[in-house]
Write a protein that holds these residues in place. Sequence first.
Motif, short mmCIF file in Angstrom:
data_model
loop_
_atom_site.label_atom_id
_atom_site.label_comp_id
_atom_site.label_asym_id
_atom_site.label_seq_id
_atom_site.Cartn_x
_atom_site.Cartn_y
_atom_site.Cartn_z
N THR A 150 35.25 28.39 53.14
CA THR A 150 34.07 27.62 52.75
C THR A 150 34.14 27.24 51.28
O THR A 150 33.73 26.13 50.90
CB THR A 150 32.80 28.44 53.03
N GLN A 151 34.68 28.11 50.44
CA GLN A 151 34.86 27.77 49.03
C GLN A 151 35.80 26.59 48.87
O GLN A 151 35.58 25.72 48.00
CB GLN A 151 35.39 28.98 48.27
N ARG A 192 36.17 24.15 50.99
CA ARG A 192 35.39 22.97 51.36
C ARG A 192 34.42 22.60 50.24
O ARG A 192 34.24 21.41 49.93
CB ARG A 192 34.63 23.27 52.66
N PHE A 193 33.82 23.59 49.61
CA PHE A 193 32.91 23.39 48.49
C PHE A 193 33.65 22.68 47.35
O PHE A 193 33.13 21.73 46.75
CB PHE A 193 32.39 24.75 48.04
N LEU A 207 30.64 29.26 40.37
CA LEU A 207 30.08 29.81 41.61
C LEU A 207 29.99 31.33 41.54
O LEU A 207 28.98 31.92 41.94
CB LEU A 207 30.94 29.38 42.81
N THR A 222 25.31 30.73 50.24
CA THR A 222 24.99 29.32 50.44
C THR A 222 24.06 28.81 49.34
O THR A 222 24.27 27.73 48.78
CB THR A 222 24.34 29.11 51.82
N MET A 239 26.02 28.32 46.20
CA MET A 239 26.80 27.07 46.21
C MET A 239 25.91 25.89 45.85
O MET A 239 26.31 25.02 45.06
CB MET A 239 27.43 26.86 47.59
N ALA A 295 26.30 23.49 42.62
CA ALA A 295 26.46 22.04 42.78
C ALA A 295 25.45 21.28 41.92
O ALA A 295 25.80 20.26 41.30
CB ALA A 295 26.28 21.67 44.25
N LEU A 311 26.62 21.48 52.55
CA LEU A 311 26.69 22.89 52.15
C LEU A 311 25.81 23.76 53.05
O LEU A 311 26.20 24.88 53.42
CB LEU A 311 26.29 23.04 50.69
N GLU A 330 27.68 24.19 56.23
CA GLU A 330 28.77 25.15 56.06
C GLU A 330 28.23 26.58 56.17
O GLU A 330 28.86 27.45 56.78
CB GLU A 330 29.45 24.96 54.70
#
Length: 231
Positions: A24-25, A27-28, A45, A64, A67, A71, A87, A90
């Motif tokens: 997931t990180q 993808r972030f 993060l 989550t 994140m 962002a 996000l 995710e």
Amino acid sequence: MTVTTIGFDADDTLWHNETFFRLTQDRFAALLADHADPDHLMDRLLAAERRNLGHYGFGIKGFTLSMIETAIEVTGGRVPAAVIGELLEEGREMLRHPVDLMPGAEDCVRRLSETHTLVLITKGDLLDQERKLAESGLGDLFDGIEIVSDKTAGTYLRAFDAHGDGADRALMVGNSLKSDVIPAIEAGAWGVFCPSEIEWALERADAPRDAPRFRRITTLQDLPDLVARLG
């Protein structure tokens, strides 16, 4: 003294967990690539996760939110709503991810459940940890379940008093020196370190020195033999 009670950590001890966070990180980082390089973004993060532990605790929901907070920070408040939506999705996907047991975990727990009192002692979101335990197929093998906000010596004293013969006759096994091993030893129990392939930065700690009740194993498959040797 004879070990009568065994405590197990859950995430990254009985089943994979950090692997999904790393995916997931990635993808972030891809979503925010136009605003920060990956290393800087991961540092921001991690700082947000550290700040937010006291507010959100451990687990996917807090991750989550961290994140989303990061962002907003790195874009100066200009992050598109579509990115926020991705996000959130995710995070939901992480909560839906099937449980993937560690090699030898089921056999280890089944073998030891025949001879010892077993207690699951894990941090994280209550609903998510209950879901993973139910899906793991291991729930019925434990005599006690403790889902806690943090792990301290007091946590282990209370858990092993409630579900066993006290900390001095208990053993705790987990992948985190900081949460699973050191505080268990401080409580008077055996602390067994079973490292996982990926370690979360906020769980890193040095191995205890001059601790007669500290042991290290390579895999859970080694635990029954260790318990037998300890008596």
